[in-house]
Structures are given as C-alpha cells and as structure tokens.
Scaffold this active site. Structure first.
Site, PDB file in Angstrom:
ATOM      1  N   GLU A 160       0.840  -1.196   0.000  1.00 59.44           N
ATOM      2  CA  GLU A 160       0.000   0.000   0.000  1.00 59.44           C
ATOM      3  C   GLU A 160       0.880   1.253   0.000  1.00 59.44           C
ATOM      4  O   GLU A 160       1.858   1.325   0.721  1.00 59.44           O
ATOM      5  CB  GLU A 160      -0.913  -0.012   1.238  1.00 59.44           C
ATOM      6  CG  GLU A 160      -1.886   1.138   1.296  1.00 59.44           C
ATOM      7  CD  GLU A 160      -2.618   1.326  -0.024  1.00 59.44           C
ATOM      8  OE1 GLU A 160      -3.329   0.391  -0.446  1.00 59.44           O
ATOM      9  OE2 GLU A 160      -2.467   2.391  -0.652  1.00 59.44           O
ATOM     10  N   LYS A 219       8.282  -1.460  -2.656  1.00 53.80           N
ATOM     11  CA  LYS A 219       7.631  -0.719  -1.562  1.00 53.80           C
ATOM     12  C   LYS A 219       8.677  -0.132  -0.624  1.00 53.80           C
ATOM     13  O   LYS A 219       8.633   1.050  -0.271  1.00 53.80           O
ATOM     14  CB  LYS A 219       6.679  -1.653  -0.800  1.00 53.80           C
ATOM     15  CG  LYS A 219       6.094  -1.054   0.458  1.00 53.80           C
ATOM     16  CD  LYS A 219       5.192   0.135   0.190  1.00 53.80           C
ATOM     17  CE  LYS A 219       5.080   1.038   1.384  1.00 53.80           C
ATOM     18  NZ  LYS A 219       4.257   2.210   1.196  1.00 53.80           N
ATOM     19  N   CYS A 275       6.264   4.820   8.973  1.00 56.48           N
ATOM     20  CA  CYS A 275       6.819   4.058   7.841  1.00 56.48           C
ATOM     21  C   CYS A 275       8.275   4.350   7.487  1.00 56.48           C
ATOM     22  O   CYS A 275       9.066   3.414   7.339  1.00 56.48           O
ATOM     23  CB  CYS A 275       5.956   4.295   6.607  1.00 56.48           C
ATOM     24  SG  CYS A 275       4.311   3.599   6.792  1.00 56.48           S
TER      25      CYS A 275
HETATM   26  P1  NAD Z   1      -1.749  -0.332  12.581  1.00 59.31           P
HETATM   27  O1  NAD Z   1      -0.938  -0.634  13.782  1.00 59.31           O
HETATM   28  O2  NAD Z   1      -2.539   0.930  12.517  1.00 59.31           O
HETATM   29  O3  NAD Z   1      -2.816  -1.529  12.348  1.00 59.31           O
HETATM   30  C1  NAD Z   1      -2.487  -2.870  12.394  1.00 59.31           C
HETATM   31  C2  NAD Z   1      -3.650  -3.613  13.053  1.00 59.31           C
HETATM   32  O4  NAD Z   1      -3.419  -5.012  12.938  1.00 59.31           O
HETATM   33  C3  NAD Z   1      -3.800  -3.333  14.553  1.00 59.31           C
HETATM   34  O5  NAD Z   1      -5.090  -2.807  14.808  1.00 59.31           O
HETATM   35  C4  NAD Z   1      -3.590  -4.702  15.216  1.00 59.31           C
HETATM   36  O6  NAD Z   1      -4.419  -4.920  16.340  1.00 59.31           O
HETATM   37  C5  NAD Z   1      -3.964  -5.638  14.089  1.00 59.31           C
HETATM   38  N1  NAD Z   1      -3.402  -6.982  14.223  1.00 59.31           N
HETATM   39  C6  NAD Z   1      -2.127  -7.338  14.503  1.00 59.31           C
HETATM   40  N2  NAD Z   1      -2.004  -8.679  14.492  1.00 59.31           N
HETATM   41  C7  NAD Z   1      -3.228  -9.176  14.186  1.00 59.31           C
HETATM   42  C8  NAD Z   1      -3.735 -10.488  14.016  1.00 59.31           C
HETATM   43  N3  NAD Z   1      -2.927 -11.553  14.126  1.00 59.31           N
HETATM   44  N4  NAD Z   1      -5.037 -10.647  13.742  1.00 59.31           N
HETATM   45  C9  NAD Z   1      -5.857  -9.573  13.621  1.00 59.31           C
HETATM   46  N5  NAD Z   1      -5.435  -8.302  13.750  1.00 59.31           N
HETATM   47  C10 NAD Z   1      -4.124  -8.108  14.033  1.00 59.31           C
HETATM   48  O7  NAD Z   1      -0.774  -0.440  11.349  1.00 59.31           O
HETATM   49  P2  NAD Z   1      -0.896   0.328   9.934  1.00 59.31           P
HETATM   50  O8  NAD Z   1      -0.363   1.692  10.061  1.00 59.31           O
HETATM   51  O9  NAD Z   1      -2.259   0.099   9.381  1.00 59.31           O
HETATM   52  O10 NAD Z   1       0.167  -0.495   9.074  1.00 59.31           O
HETATM   53  C11 NAD Z   1      -0.108  -1.811   8.655  1.00 59.31           C
HETATM   54  C12 NAD Z   1       0.944  -2.212   7.645  1.00 59.31           C
HETATM   55  O11 NAD Z   1       0.835  -1.379   6.484  1.00 59.31           O
HETATM   56  C13 NAD Z   1       2.382  -2.075   8.129  1.00 59.31           C
HETATM   57  O12 NAD Z   1       3.150  -3.105   7.582  1.00 59.31           O
HETATM   58  C14 NAD Z   1       2.815  -0.739   7.545  1.00 59.31           C
HETATM   59  O13 NAD Z   1       4.199  -0.664   7.337  1.00 59.31           O
HETATM   60  C15 NAD Z   1       2.081  -0.724   6.227  1.00 59.31           C
HETATM   61  N6  NAD Z   1       1.787   0.616   5.701  1.00 59.31           N
HETATM   62  C16 NAD Z   1       1.365   1.604   6.538  1.00 59.31           C
HETATM   63  C17 NAD Z   1       1.033   2.854   6.015  1.00 59.31           C
HETATM   64  C18 NAD Z   1       0.572   3.978   6.901  1.00 59.31           C
HETATM   65  O14 NAD Z   1       0.451   5.093   6.420  1.00 59.31           O
HETATM   66  N7  NAD Z   1       0.289   3.757   8.158  1.00 59.31           N
HETATM   67  C19 NAD Z   1       1.131   3.081   4.636  1.00 59.31           C
HETATM   68  C20 NAD Z   1       1.552   2.032   3.816  1.00 59.31           C
HETATM   69  C21 NAD Z   1       1.870   0.809   4.366  1.00 59.31           C
HETATM   70  C1  UDX Z   2       4.664   7.719   3.723  1.00 57.20           C
HETATM   71  C2  UDX Z   2       4.654   7.633   2.181  1.00 57.20           C
HETATM   72  O1  UDX Z   2       4.497   8.954   1.657  1.00 57.20           O
HETATM   73  C3  UDX Z   2       3.526   6.725   1.698  1.00 57.20           C
HETATM   74  O2  UDX Z   2       3.585   6.586   0.292  1.00 57.20           O
HETATM   75  C4  UDX Z   2       3.703   5.370   2.359  1.00 57.20           C
HETATM   76  O3  UDX Z   2       2.668   4.490   1.950  1.00 57.20           O
HETATM   77  C5  UDX Z   2       3.704   5.505   3.871  1.00 57.20           C
HETATM   78  O4  UDX Z   2       4.748   6.407   4.274  1.00 57.20           O
HETATM   79  P1  UDX Z   2       3.244   9.044   5.517  1.00 57.20           P
HETATM   80  O5  UDX Z   2       4.360   8.656   6.434  1.00 57.20           O
HETATM   81  O6  UDX Z   2       1.854   8.771   5.922  1.00 57.20           O
HETATM   82  O7  UDX Z   2       3.442   8.338   4.107  1.00 57.20           O
HETATM   83  O8  UDX Z   2       3.333  10.629   5.240  1.00 57.20           O
HETATM   84  P2  UDX Z   2       4.281  11.539   4.303  1.00 57.20           P
HETATM   85  O9  UDX Z   2       3.421  12.519   3.629  1.00 57.20           O
HETATM   86  O10 UDX Z   2       5.159  10.737   3.449  1.00 57.20           O
HETATM   87  O11 UDX Z   2       5.156  12.333   5.361  1.00 57.20           O
HETATM   88  C6  UDX Z   2       6.117  11.680   6.178  1.00 57.20           C
HETATM   89  C7  UDX Z   2       6.899  12.700   6.971  1.00 57.20           C
HETATM   90  O12 UDX Z   2       7.753  13.468   6.133  1.00 57.20           O
HETATM   91  C8  UDX Z   2       6.033  13.712   7.724  1.00 57.20           C
HETATM   92  O13 UDX Z   2       6.581  13.913   9.006  1.00 57.20           O
HETATM   93  C9  UDX Z   2       6.153  14.966   6.894  1.00 57.20           C
HETATM   94  O14 UDX Z   2       5.952  16.155   7.639  1.00 57.20           O
HETATM   95  C10 UDX Z   2       7.585  14.850   6.401  1.00 57.20           C
HETATM   96  N1  UDX Z   2       7.859  15.589   5.165  1.00 57.20           N
HETATM   97  C11 UDX Z   2       7.197  15.301   4.023  1.00 57.20           C
HETATM   98  C12 UDX Z   2       8.865  16.563   5.163  1.00 57.20           C
HETATM   99  O15 UDX Z   2       9.496  16.811   6.184  1.00 57.20           O
HETATM  100  N2  UDX Z   2       9.127  17.227   3.997  1.00 57.20           N
HETATM  101  C13 UDX Z   2       8.474  16.949   2.835  1.00 57.20           C
HETATM  102  O16 UDX Z   2       8.781  17.592   1.813  1.00 57.20           O
HETATM  103  C14 UDX Z   2       7.465  15.963   2.857  1.00 57.20           C
END
Ligand code: NAD
Ligand code: UDX
Length: 476
Positions: A160, A219, A275
């Site tokens: 994602e 990713k 991330c």
């Molecule tokens: P998060 O911590 O918000 O959510 C993860 C959820 O999974 C939690 O609610 C937890 O309780 C649940 N969980 C864990 N083990 C489980 C199990 N065995 N069965 C059922 N539920 C379970 O995490 P997130 O931010 O959504 O990130 C999830 C993944 O996506 C990570 O690998 C992260 O690196 C990736 N990712 C995150 C973002 C972002 O912006 N947060 C963007 C892209 C990718």
């Molecule tokens: C990031 C990636 O952008 C996204 O594609 C991936 O799926 C998850 O990780 P996110 O961490 O949610 O997303 O936010 P992002 O907009 O990337 O910002 C990350 C951090 O960088 C923030 O603290 C932001 O303030 C900072 N940032 C961003 C800067 O300091 N300067 C910039 O020019 C852009």
C-alpha cells in the site's frame, strides 16, 4: 470465479481506509475488516472512528452495514472469504536478533498460521503490510505446513502506498497499484482477480503486475527514496543557515528541473510517521543480511541525517533562548507527525518535547487531533526505566515529567504566558491564528521557532517576535 467476499486482517491506518474504499467502489463485494483489538473494532462500528482521516467518515457511513463490516471474529471471516488481505503492523523489532532494525514479523506469522488452520476452499492471500523481500515465501511455507486439505492458497504481494492525512484521495487516485505474483498460471490468475477489484475505479494502465520479490522491494525502495529527498533538503538547510542561502528558494530552483520534480523537498525538523524510519531500517537489515555493507551504510545515513536535523533544531531553540530553557514555559504547536492525522508515531514533536523537558522546561502542547493521553504517554513513558510508582502505575520519570506537561485544547490558551512557541506540525490552522493577540499574551522576548517553515516570518518579526526557522538565517 470473481471475488465475492474479502476479509482484511488488521483494522488500522491501512486496513480500515483501504477496505472502506474497496467496499465503496465494489458494492457487489462483501468486505469484512477484522482485528483482534476489540476496542478498535468497537470504534470502527461507532461514530468516533479510531483514526482521523479526512473524508473517511462519510464513506464508512455510506458503506457500513451494506457491504462493509467490522468484526473481531477474524477466524470466522477468514474461513469463508475468497480473498484475504493481511494488513497487520510490522514495526521495527524491539528485542532479540535484528533489534532496532529488522521488522517484527510476529503479527504476519500469527495471521498466516491462523489462515492455514481455518481456511476452507480456494484462497488468495494478499500481503498488504510492508514486509522484507521474500516474506511472501515465508507466508507460503507456513500455509503449506498447515497441511489443510480443505484449502488451496495463492499468495500475492500488494503493498500500500497511501499517505496518512490524504489516504482517501490516494486510494481514489493511486499513482500505481502494484501487484506481485508468482510467474505461474495460478499466480497470474490470482493477480488478475485482484486487479479486477481495483479496475472498478483505477485505470488498468496504472495497475502494474510484477514478480513477487520486485513488488516487496519496490515498496521499501519507494519509501526510502521519498525519505532520502527530505534528508537531502534537510542537509541543505544547515548549509543555507550558515551561508545566507534560503532553503525554500534552493528547493524551488532545484525542483523546477523536471527530472527532479518539486514534491517532497520541504525542509523540516525531520520526517516522522510509522513508515519511513521503519522501512529504511528494514532495507538496511536486508542489505546486511546479504553482506552488502555499502548499500546498508548508504541508506543508514538517511536516518542519521534525520536524527541530526531533529537534535540540531532542539539546540537552536535552547541556544537562542540564552542557553537555558529551565523553568521556562514553551508551547509546542502540533504533535501529530504531519497535518490531517492524529497519528504521532515517530513524530518529531516527541523528540522536541522530550528534549525540552530534559532541559527543565515546562511544556504546553496544542494539537487539534491528537488525544491527550497519547501526548502524555509519548512524552513521559520511558520503557527503559523499571522502577515503578505503585500508586500511580507510572515509573518515577513519568511522575516527574507529567507535572511539567500541559495538554491544551486551544492555541491561544496554550501560548499565553509562554516564552516561546515551537511549530512542529504543518497544520494549516496555525497559519490563520492571530499572532498579535498571541504576542501580547506571551513573555518577552517572545520567540517563535518554525520547524516546518509554515508561517510568514516577516509578519511575525513586524509584530515583535524573535523568529528562528530551518534553512534560513533571519536577522532579529
Ligand atoms: P496499525 O498498527 O494501525 O494496524 C495494524 C492492526 O493489525 C492493529 O489494529 C492490530 O491490532 C492488528 N493486528 C495485529 N495482528 C493481528 C492479528 N494476528 N489478527 C488480527 N489483527 C491483528 O498499522 P498500519 O499503520 O495500518 O500499518 C499496517 C501495515 O501497512 C504495516 O506493515 C505498515 O508498514 C504498512 N503501511 C502503513 C502505512 C501507513 O500510512 N500507516 C502506509 C503504507 C503501508
Ligand atoms: C509515507 C509515504 O508517503 C507513503 O507513500 C507510504 O505508503 C507511507 O509512508 P506518511 O508517512 O503517511 O506516508 O506521510 P508523508 O506525507 O510521506 O510524510 C512523512 C513525513 O515526512 C512527515 O513527518 C512529513 O511532515 C515529512 N515531510 C514530508 C517533510 O518533512 N518534507 C516533505 O517535503 C514531505
């Protein structure tokens, strides 16, 4: 057979919004979002969603109870789903081998074992979490080892790319949808079924199918290269301050080169979020695993630069305030790691807040979305301290620091009586505040430290503030 039922394991920042948008765009598919965390599921089923994400509430309201459901019955919905997203957390390991670097794959493994145990019929298992290269191979082995004669599995990678705060827009209009599949007939067939879901709203031209390992690595690399841009411009900011250049002007000029592009070149107190750091550390670990020390060292520097930028900004604050902030009141505007989210994971505000507390300051915090208990916990919990205060259930450091932290619900009240304001999050609403009123209510000299290059510095100076920022020398 087209997909009729999806089960997403993990109702977090990725699982929740992604599943919600699929439910909106694919009304013929039943989407079940499941999690072991009962409180999170309760909130998804209430009017107060567990995450703040612009536009998400309306879509949840439109779909919930129609073809979108939130449930703690993970096994039940895994058992009869056609497609399962694994969207659980993969944080940096805090213990054992690879501590502080490798991603913790415990949740992925336990989800895979459970799927292997309870699944019935043909399943497409989709790795949505960010994982190291070859994680799909481990998932496949775990599923095979379950020897479940009632089920057949195909494992895909579908990382994602949404960013928090703009998740809905990113999901509506993704730059690309990446699908990694085995280069076999079954693998291609599973990839096609997943692609058909996205094709309900995403142009086929941006749906990219590649081999599984390329998908997993792409990713990690996308995040590493975005973070690299921020560290590059942050490295420029220090040089700008000593030479008299202005980092915004440098970034603008550099970014107008169409080969470089203008996005992600904003100097700041460092990137936060769950991330960037985690995924770069995972990449570093991967290089080290294969004995590739030069690549590991190259990427490690992105994080070194980020940490340096944060501590440099903290030192700028203390140095400008006559080398001491002890017993001074400092107001931090913004605690989330970026605007339009309530998420504080790896937020630079935590580093700044802790630094100021350690220097003896009293710290007021105002953020429009972050919950009070999250701020207190982020600032005062020190897991390395064992000594606990029996009565409060907090360790002694927490008790001491708690007295010097005030979470405010209004920017003006937060700033009143303060010696300084520190901007840590780029919330637009901070631009619209009445800084004349704020100036009048503050101690003098009144300082503003703009860690996000957010405000109009000339206007602030005209009011009377002493202004400091990142990447530009300001004559005060
Ligand atoms: P998060 O911590 O918000 O959510 C993860 C959820 O999974 C939690 O609610 C937890 O309780 C649940 N969980 C864990 N083990 C489980 C199990 N065995 N069965 C059922 N539920 C379970 O995490 P997130 O931010 O959504 O990130 C999830 C993944 O996506 C990570 O690998 C992260 O690196 C990736 N990712 C995150 C973002 C972002 O912006 N947060 C963007 C892209 C990718
Ligand atoms: C990031 C990636 O952008 C996204 O594609 C991936 O799926 C998850 O990780 P996110 O961490 O949610 O997303 O936010 P992002 O907009 O990337 O910002 C990350 C951090 O960088 C923030 O603290 C932001 O303030 C900072 N940032 C961003 C800067 O300091 N300067 C910039 O020019 C852009």
């Amino acid at each position: 057979m087209p997909i009729k039922k999806i089960c997403c394991i993990g109702a977090g920042y990725v699982g929740g919004p992604t599943s919600t948008v699929i439910a909106l765009k694919c009304p013929d598919i039943q989407v079940w979002v499941t999690d072991l965390n009962a409180e999170r599921i309760r909130m998804w089923n209430s009017k107060d969603l567990p995450i703040f994400e612009p536009g998400l509430g309306d879509i949840v309201n439109a779909c919930r109870g129609r073809n979108l459901f939130f449930s703690t019955e993970v096994e039940k919905h895994v058992a009869d789903a056609d497609l399962i997203f694994i969207s659980v957390n993969t944080p940096t390991k805090a213990y054992g081998v690879g501590k502080g670097k490798a991603p913790d794959m415990t949740s992925i493994e336990s989800a895979a074992r459970m799927i292997g145990r309870v699944a019935m019929g043909k399943k497409i298992v989709v790795e949505k979490s960010t994982v190291p290269v070859k994680a799909a191979e481990s998932i496949k082995r775990i599923l095979q080892a379950a020897e479940n004669k009632n089920a057949q599995f195909e494992v895909l990678s579908n990382p994602e790319f949404l960013a928090e705060g703009s998740a809905v827009q990113n999901l509506f209009h993704p730059d690309r949808v990446l699908i990694g599949a085995d280069q076999t007939t079954d693998g291609c067939c599973a990839a096609r079924l997943l692609a058909e879901i996205y094709e309900a709203w995403v142009p086929a031209s941006v749906i990219l199918t590649v081999n599984t390992w390329s998908s997993e690595l792409a990713k990690l690399y996308a995040n590493a290269m975005l973070a690299q841009r921020i560290s590059s411009v942050n490295a420029a900011s220090e040089l700008c301050e000593v030479t008299g250049a202005d980092v915004s002007e440098v970034a603008k000029a550099v970014g107008m080169d169409s080969r470089i592009g203008s996005k992600f070149l904003e100097a700041s107190i460092g990137f936060g979020g769950s991330c960037f750091q985690k995924d770069i550390l995972s990449l570093v670990y991967l290089y080290e695993h294969y004995g590739l020390q030069n690549g590991a060292e190259y990427w490690r520097q992105i994080i070194v630069m980020n940490e340096y930028q944060r501590s440099r900004f903290c030192r700028i604050i203390v140095s400008a305030m006559f080398n001491t902030v002890a017993r001074k009141q400092i107001t931090i505007f913004g605690f989330a790691f970026k605007q339009n989210t309530g998420d504080t994971r790896e937020s630079s505000s935590i580093t700044v807040g802790r630094y100021l507390l350690e220097e003896g300051a009293r710290v007021n915090i105002y953020d429009p979305e972050v919950l009070e208990h999250v701020i207190i916990s982020d600032l005062t919990t020190d897991s390395t301290l064992q000594e606990t205060d029996q009565g409060l259930g907090m360790n002694s450091l927490e008790v001491k620091l708690r007295d010097r932290v005030t979470v405010c619900h209004n920017a003006y009240k937060a700033a009143a009586g303060s010696h300084a304001i520190v901007i840590c999050t780029e919330w637009d609403l901070f631009k619209a505040l009445d800084y004349e009123e704020i100036y009048t209510s503050m101690q003098k000299p009144a300082f503003i430290f703009d860690g996000k290059m957010l405000l109009n510095h000339a206007a602030l100076k005209a009011i009377g503030f002493e202004v400091h920022c990142i990447g530009k020398r300001i004559q005060n």
